[in-house]
Scaffold this motif. Structure first.
Motif, PDB file in Angstrom:
ATOM      1  N   GLY A  82     -20.509 -32.071   1.059  1.00 49.67           N
ATOM      2  CA  GLY A  82     -19.966 -31.776  -0.264  1.00 49.67           C
ATOM      3  C   GLY A  82     -18.456 -31.865  -0.311  1.00 49.67           C
ATOM      4  O   GLY A  82     -17.869 -32.076  -1.381  1.00 49.67           O
ATOM      5  N   PHE A  83     -17.796 -31.735   0.856  1.00 44.93           N
ATOM      6  CA  PHE A  83     -16.335 -31.811   0.897  1.00 44.93           C
ATOM      7  C   PHE A  83     -15.799 -33.168   0.450  1.00 44.93           C
ATOM      8  O   PHE A  83     -14.616 -33.288   0.095  1.00 44.93           O
ATOM      9  N   CYS A  84     -16.657 -34.213   0.475  1.00 45.35           N
ATOM     10  CA  CYS A  84     -16.167 -35.544   0.077  1.00 45.35           C
ATOM     11  C   CYS A  84     -16.461 -35.832  -1.393  1.00 45.35           C
ATOM     12  O   CYS A  84     -16.388 -36.982  -1.826  1.00 45.35           O
ATOM     13  N   VAL A  85     -16.785 -34.784  -2.175  1.00 43.93           N
ATOM     14  CA  VAL A  85     -16.981 -34.939  -3.619  1.00 43.93           C
ATOM     15  C   VAL A  85     -15.996 -33.998  -4.323  1.00 43.93           C
ATOM     16  O   VAL A  85     -16.345 -32.876  -4.701  1.00 43.93           O
ATOM     17  N   PRO A  86     -14.744 -34.428  -4.498  1.00 46.34           N
ATOM     18  CA  PRO A  86     -13.714 -33.552  -5.069  1.00 46.34           C
ATOM     19  C   PRO A  86     -13.780 -33.510  -6.596  1.00 46.34           C
ATOM     20  O   PRO A  86     -12.939 -34.084  -7.302  1.00 46.34           O
ATOM     21  N   LEU A  87     -14.773 -32.831  -7.125  1.00 48.57           N
ATOM     22  CA  LEU A  87     -14.980 -32.815  -8.577  1.00 48.57           C
ATOM     23  C   LEU A  87     -13.802 -32.193  -9.323  1.00 48.57           C
ATOM     24  O   LEU A  87     -13.490 -32.599 -10.459  1.00 48.57           O
ATOM     25  N   LYS A  88     -13.136 -31.232  -8.724  1.00 52.30           N
ATOM     26  CA  LYS A  88     -12.036 -30.561  -9.419  1.00 52.30           C
ATOM     27  C   LYS A  88     -10.762 -31.399  -9.413  1.00 52.30           C
ATOM     28  O   LYS A  88     -10.077 -31.522 -10.434  1.00 52.30           O
ATOM     29  N   SER A  89     -10.431 -31.992  -8.274  1.00 48.84           N
ATOM     30  CA  SER A  89      -9.162 -32.710  -8.170  1.00 48.84           C
ATOM     31  C   SER A  89      -9.250 -34.159  -8.618  1.00 48.84           C
ATOM     32  O   SER A  89      -8.245 -34.736  -9.037  1.00 48.84           O
ATOM     33  N   LYS A  90     -10.435 -34.775  -8.559  1.00 45.06           N
ATOM     34  CA  LYS A  90     -10.578 -36.170  -8.994  1.00 45.06           C
ATOM     35  C   LYS A  90     -10.879 -36.191 -10.484  1.00 45.06           C
ATOM     36  O   LYS A  90     -11.959 -35.781 -10.927  1.00 45.06           O
ATOM     37  N   GLN A  91      -9.934 -36.706 -11.253  1.00 43.81           N
ATOM     38  CA  GLN A  91     -10.064 -36.702 -12.704  1.00 43.81           C
ATOM     39  C   GLN A  91     -10.886 -37.880 -13.227  1.00 43.81           C
ATOM     40  O   GLN A  91     -11.450 -37.808 -14.319  1.00 43.81           O
ATOM     41  N   ASP A  92     -10.926 -38.969 -12.470  1.00 45.70           N
ATOM     42  CA  ASP A  92     -11.607 -40.181 -12.929  1.00 45.70           C
ATOM     43  C   ASP A  92     -13.126 -40.039 -12.818  1.00 45.70           C
ATOM     44  O   ASP A  92     -13.648 -39.329 -11.963  1.00 45.70           O
ATOM     45  N   ASP A  93     -13.805 -40.773 -13.683  1.00 49.20           N
ATOM     46  CA  ASP A  93     -15.260 -40.825 -13.619  1.00 49.20           C
ATOM     47  C   ASP A  93     -15.681 -41.700 -12.441  1.00 49.20           C
ATOM     48  O   ASP A  93     -14.951 -42.602 -12.016  1.00 49.20           O
ATOM     49  N   PHE A  94     -16.846 -41.414 -11.892  1.00 53.24           N
ATOM     50  CA  PHE A  94     -17.417 -42.249 -10.837  1.00 53.24           C
ATOM     51  C   PHE A  94     -18.923 -42.188 -10.933  1.00 53.24           C
ATOM     52  O   PHE A  94     -19.485 -41.282 -11.566  1.00 53.24           O
ATOM     53  N   ILE A  95     -19.590 -43.155 -10.331  1.00 58.12           N
ATOM     54  CA  ILE A  95     -21.047 -43.238 -10.420  1.00 58.12           C
ATOM     55  C   ILE A  95     -21.684 -41.991  -9.813  1.00 58.12           C
ATOM     56  O   ILE A  95     -21.423 -41.640  -8.666  1.00 58.12           O
ATOM     57  N   GLY A  96     -22.487 -41.313 -10.605  1.00 60.90           N
ATOM     58  CA  GLY A  96     -23.178 -40.112 -10.155  1.00 60.90           C
ATOM     59  C   GLY A  96     -22.454 -38.825 -10.464  1.00 60.90           C
ATOM     60  O   GLY A  96     -22.965 -37.735 -10.167  1.00 60.90           O
ATOM     61  N   ARG A  97     -21.265 -38.894 -11.085  1.00 59.74           N
ATOM     62  CA  ARG A  97     -20.478 -37.680 -11.282  1.00 59.74           C
ATOM     63  C   ARG A  97     -21.218 -36.629 -12.119  1.00 59.74           C
ATOM     64  O   ARG A  97     -21.299 -35.466 -11.722  1.00 59.74           O
ATOM     65  N   SER A  98     -21.743 -37.018 -13.269  1.00 56.81           N
ATOM     66  CA  SER A  98     -22.394 -36.028 -14.133  1.00 56.81           C
ATOM     67  C   SER A  98     -23.595 -35.389 -13.443  1.00 56.81           C
ATOM     68  O   SER A  98     -23.830 -34.175 -13.561  1.00 56.81           O
ATOM     69  N   ALA A  99     -24.355 -36.192 -12.692  1.00 54.10           N
ATOM     70  CA  ALA A  99     -25.507 -35.650 -11.967  1.00 54.10           C
ATOM     71  C   ALA A  99     -25.050 -34.693 -10.875  1.00 54.10           C
ATOM     72  O   ALA A  99     -25.660 -33.637 -10.658  1.00 54.10           O
ATOM     73  N   LEU A 100     -23.961 -35.030 -10.188  1.00 59.28           N
ATOM     74  CA  LEU A 100     -23.476 -34.179  -9.108  1.00 59.28           C
ATOM     75  C   LEU A 100     -22.887 -32.875  -9.652  1.00 59.28           C
ATOM     76  O   LEU A 100     -22.980 -31.837  -8.980  1.00 59.28           O
ATOM     77  N   GLU A 101     -22.289 -32.907 -10.822  1.00 60.12           N
ATOM     78  CA  GLU A 101     -21.796 -31.666 -11.427  1.00 60.12           C
ATOM     79  C   GLU A 101     -22.951 -30.705 -11.677  1.00 60.12           C
ATOM     80  O   GLU A 101     -22.830 -29.489 -11.434  1.00 60.12           O
ATOM     81  N   GLN A 102     -24.079 -31.230 -12.148  1.00 57.81           N
ATOM     82  CA  GLN A 102     -25.249 -30.375 -12.379  1.00 57.81           C
ATOM     83  C   GLN A 102     -25.844 -29.893 -11.062  1.00 57.81           C
ATOM     84  O   GLN A 102     -26.237 -28.724 -10.943  1.00 57.81           O
ATOM     85  N   ARG A 103     -25.908 -30.782 -10.093  1.00 53.35           N
ATOM     86  CA  ARG A 103     -26.481 -30.395  -8.797  1.00 53.35           C
ATOM     87  C   ARG A 103     -25.617 -29.352  -8.098  1.00 53.35           C
ATOM     88  O   ARG A 103     -26.140 -28.442  -7.441  1.00 53.35           O
ATOM     89  N   GLN A 104     -24.297 -29.480  -8.203  1.00 57.77           N
ATOM     90  CA  GLN A 104     -23.418 -28.490  -7.586  1.00 57.77           C
ATOM     91  C   GLN A 104     -23.580 -27.122  -8.241  1.00 57.77           C
ATOM     92  O   GLN A 104     -23.565 -26.085  -7.565  1.00 57.77           O
ATOM     93  N   ALA A 105     -23.752 -27.135  -9.560  1.00 54.22           N
ATOM     94  CA  ALA A 105     -23.897 -25.870 -10.284  1.00 54.22           C
ATOM     95  C   ALA A 105     -25.241 -25.192 -10.018  1.00 54.22           C
ATOM     96  O   ALA A 105     -25.354 -23.969 -10.104  1.00 54.22           O
ATOM     97  N   HIS A 106     -26.254 -26.007  -9.668  1.00 53.26           N
ATOM     98  CA  HIS A 106     -27.596 -25.448  -9.459  1.00 53.26           C
ATOM     99  C   HIS A 106     -28.180 -25.996  -8.151  1.00 53.26           C
ATOM    100  O   HIS A 106     -29.136 -26.777  -8.160  1.00 53.26           O
ATOM    101  N   PRO A 107     -27.627 -25.582  -7.020  1.00 52.37           N
ATOM    102  CA  PRO A 107     -28.110 -26.116  -5.735  1.00 52.37           C
ATOM    103  C   PRO A 107     -29.534 -25.686  -5.439  1.00 52.37           C
ATOM    104  O   PRO A 107     -29.909 -24.530  -5.682  1.00 52.37           O
ATOM    105  N   GLN A 108     -30.340 -26.605  -4.958  1.00 57.19           N
ATOM    106  CA  GLN A 108     -31.720 -26.317  -4.591  1.00 57.19           C
ATOM    107  C   GLN A 108     -31.913 -26.285  -3.080  1.00 57.19           C
ATOM    108  O   GLN A 108     -32.677 -25.482  -2.553  1.00 57.19           O
ATOM    109  N   ARG A 109     -31.217 -27.175  -2.374  1.00 55.35           N
ATOM    110  CA  ARG A 109     -31.372 -27.277  -0.924  1.00 55.35           C
ATOM    111  C   ARG A 109     -29.992 -27.368  -0.272  1.00 55.35           C
ATOM    112  O   ARG A 109     -29.023 -27.802  -0.909  1.00 55.35           O
TER     113      ARG A 109
END
Length: 782
Positions: free
Chosen positions: A664-691
């Motif tokens: 997860g350390f290589c997904v800097p959602l807070k500091s990276k302002q630009d959009d990237f493939i999978g960003r919206s899905a990863l924001e949801q997954r980070q907020a609701h971790p299952q595994r």
């Protein structure tokens, strides 16, 4: 009224069954020869862009025939004659290939260039043949320094035949060598044949998805009236594998456990070694009385050798796609084989063999459409590389297992190799072994061939923007000379791959990963966005070795010379790169990155394959006094698990996001302002971790294994799975990486690893961090 439901599955692997359409590949810096009839159309495609295309056309009299294709000579087209001359001098196969087309490199007429090199990916040109011609197409290229990025790339050829035959079949592929004998077996028939010890048997699936039963008898035993035949059960048992595969452990045995045949090449990878060849009883049970069957056909052709017929033959059924499901039931589906796929066998003794072309047209066994099987016999004097086939995509041309530029050095130290993503890499070394190799890396210095890593050059004014969109890291923050580790995700958040990104210049990057498809994915995204950027494959032109361990800096500081514009090796920071030369100003070009996969201080050396052995030999000259050891895949697995480093297919797949994979350390959602493939899905997954990926310390001396189920203490339900496991030499206990329900991921939580059926036997374990060895990374940063 509802219309009838029609089956139209997507089957890209069977494109060659389309009547009159042929696909061919021109390798980077390679030449491909095809014959065109009057009215045929040839389309040449620049797959990756920036690749010139050269063409020569010769008529039936050996004269220039460019005009037949609407082309004119170009004095700049000089690559093909020189390239063919070199190949013909070094390769007997090329000599035979040119002779079949009656071509002499020194006597070829002038050629032409189809386009300049500065073309976008996917550029193409279609040519119509007015008369019969032999066409040679080349993708010109030369050796590039390791710090250069203008590399040769492949071309694709598509031929649309004007007059395909009524019963169309793909053309047979070129023979692998000089043919001793060959014949075609039509569906519903079988053929017996004899081979001598050392000769090779090639079983070819002509049109794809066609099964062929194979049996063999020891000739000398038959001469004495004894039937000693190939035994699938013995073969499975001695290979500890359900399916045959090429390499050291790929032999077929008789019932006395004596080797009869060795698999040298297999371009499919899935064959039946469970069930009998099809029988009359099978068809009768389905209501098809009198249906032709392979068992009766084999009995018929073997009778003249004195072999007693059998109602069901325990044959090896090449290309038959059977498996064993979770209920221990045999299952079948259409074969995996594509047109032209084959198995190449080497006879260990004089043999009487029989092969069939299966008549089964009542189920998917032959894709519902039985077709031909072709057999070729090659002389014992021939030498073939041991290989399997790999494809970037289902419809791509197969590429056989390759040897890196360092292979002459590694093969002198071991005969134990594994096919790792299409390259032969050592599993362990003679005279060392995994434990000694492991300690050599932890205590001194070790060297390992990592040339199987995929390398892609990403160049152009939009290179930074593309990579910033396709990778999770903030690429805009990457300085020239810096390296960063990143994930590459699909839009749903699942991981396509992980890898390292090198920035060689403002608009020049190199993506190093494990997945061939990553290059195609990047190219597709660039085309959709309309970006001015090129993605060039570089795996064939850049080979690399890892030099890892506490003494790696001391060793490489004697080996690598750097100009004043580059940092000295002793000054190279963690995740930084430099370009230099071997020994001094006149040495071969090198690139060095301070990266690794062991958790130790370490580097990777990158060079052109032609310089690989020079680098290897010099490394051992300087490394021997320091205790240099070779490092194989088995020891590397122990090292990377201790360091908590993840591995594709184990810690992650396309259903696993970077958080679940422990990166997860290589997904800097807070500091990276630009959009990237999978960003919206990863924001949801980070907020609701299952595994979550965790480490496990196991009790006792029993080991865990990839795929073992994990349970809460004394609970029946499974809550996790072991992704990787090993016995840690330095910790002297068993450890594992585990993907577990997020509610059980707290350090200190007691879990149990299920063995047998997961309920009858449990191994106690305690949750801990994923980095077992040097968790603060003081050694790798030193």
């Amino acid at each position: 009224m509802l219309p009838p439901v029609i089956s139209r599955p997507r089957e890209p692997a069977l494109f060659a069954r389309a009547p009159g359409v042929e696909y061919h590949r021109v390798a980077p810096a390679g030449v491909t020869v095809v014959a065109l009839a009057a009215g045929d159309r040839l389309t040449v495609i620049d797959v990756e862009g920036l690749q010139a295309a050269e063409l020569i056309a010769v008529d039936e009299q050996g004269l220039q025939a460019l005009a037949s294709l609407g082309l004119a000579p170009n004095a700049a087209a000089t690559y093909i004659p020189e390239a063919l001359q070199q190949r013909a001098q070094a390769d007997r196969d090329w000599q035979r290939r040119l002779a079949r087309h009656q071509l002499q490199p020194a006597q070829l007429p002038p050629g032409t260039l189809l386009w300049p090199a500065e073309q976008p990916a996917g550029s193409q040109r279609t040519l119509l043949a007015e008369h019969p011609v032999t066409v040679l197409v080349a993708a010109p290229g030369s050796a590039e320094d390791v710090n250069q990025q203008q590399r040769a790339s492949e071309l694709q050829l598509i031929i649309q035949r004007a007059h395909p035959s009524a019963l169309w079949l793909p053309p047979l592929p070129e023979p692998l060598a000089e043919v001793v004998d060959e014949f075609t077996i039509h569906p519903g028939t079988a053929r017996d044949y004899q081979v001598q010890a050392g000769q090779y048997i090639q079983v070819l699936d002509v049109a794809g998805r066609q099964c062929s039963d194979f049996v063999a008898f020891d000739q000398r035993s038959l001469d004495r009236g004894r039937e000693i035949d190939l035994d699938p059960t013995v073969t499975r048992t001695l290979n500890s594998s359900a399916y045959p595969g090429p390499g050291l452990y790929s032999r077929f045995y008789d019932r006395h456990m004596q080797p009869m045949l060795e698999v040298v090449r297999d371009t499919v990878g899935r064959h039946d070694t469970f069930a009998l060849a099809c029988t009359a009883r099978y068809y009768e049970s389905q209501g098809y009385f009198g249906h032709a069957n392979c068992s009766d056909n084999l009995s018929r052709v073997l009778a003249r050798h004195g072999v007693e017929g059998r109602p069901g033959w325990p044959a090896i059924n090449f290309f038959f796609n059977t498996g064993v499901n979770a209920e221990q039931q045999l299952t079948l589906d259409e074969p995996w084989s594509r047109p032209g796929d084959y198995v190449l066998l080497k006879a260990m003794n004089d043999l009487v063999c029989a092969s069939s072309s299966c008549p089964d047209d009542i189920d998917p066994a032959n894709g519902w459409q039985p077709t031909d099987i072709h057999i070729r016999i090659y002389s014992a004097k021939e030498r073939f590389s041991i290989a399997m086939a790999h494809r970037k995509t289902p419809d791509a041309e197969p590429v056989l297992t390759r040897e890196s530029g360092f292979h002459p050095g590694t093969s002198a130290l071991t005969s134990h190799f594994a096919d790792y993503r299409g390259w032969w890499l050592p599993s362990h070394f003679n005279g060392f072994g995994a434990i000694e190799e492991y300690y050599g890396c932890r205590e001194k210095v070790a060297v390992m061939d990592l040339s199987a890593l995929r390398k892609f050059e990403v160049i152009g004014p939009d290179a930074e923007a593309l990579l910033n969109y396709c990778l999770t890291r903030d690429v805009r923050k990457l300085a020239v000379g810096q390296v960063v580790y990143s994930a590459m995700c699909y839009s749903h958040g699942g991981m396509l791959d992980d890898g390292t990104l090198l920035r060689l210049g403002p608009d020049n990057f190199r993506w190093v990963c494990g997945e061939d498809y990553a290059g195609i994915w990047l190219r597709e995204q660039a085309q959709q966005l309309g970006m001015k950027v090129w993605i060039k494959s570089a795996s064939e032109q850049i080979h690399n070795i890892a030099v890892q361990g506490p003494l790696s800096r001391e060793l490489l500081s004697q080996l690598v010379w750097t100009p004043g514009s580059q940092p000295a090796l002793t000054e190279l920071g963690w995740f930084r790169l430099l370009t230099g030369r071997l020994d001094d100003y006149n040495g071969c070009p090198l690139m060095v990155t301070r990266t690794g996969y062991t958790g130790e201080l370490g580097y990777e050396l990158w060079c052109h394959p032609q310089d690989a052995m020079t680098v290897w030999q010099r490394l051992w000259q300087l490394g021997a006094p320091l205790g240099l050891v070779p490092l194989g895949l088995q020891a590397l697995d122990m090292l990377r698990i201790e360091a908590g480093l993840i591995f594709a297919g184990y810690e992650f797949c396309d259903q696993t996001d970077p958080y679940e994979a422990g990166i997860g350390f290589c997904v800097p959602l807070k500091s990276k302002q630009d959009d990237f493939i999978g960003r919206s899905a990863l924001e949801q997954r980070q907020a609701h971790p299952q595994r979550k990926l965790v480490g496990l310390l196991l009790e006792g001396n029993e080991t865990a294994a990839h795929g073992d189920c994990v349970h809460a203490e004394d609970q029946r339900a499974q809550i996790g799975v072991i992704t990787s496991a090993t016995r840690s030499p330095v910790l002297q206990r068993n450890i594992a990486l585990c993907r577990v329900d997020a509610g059980y991921a707290q350090p200190g939580t007691r879990l149990q690893i299920g063995k047998l059926d997961g309920q009858q036997k449990r191994i106690g374990a305690e949750v801990c961090g994923t980095v077992f060895y040097d968790p603060d990374k003081s050694r790798v940063r030193s």
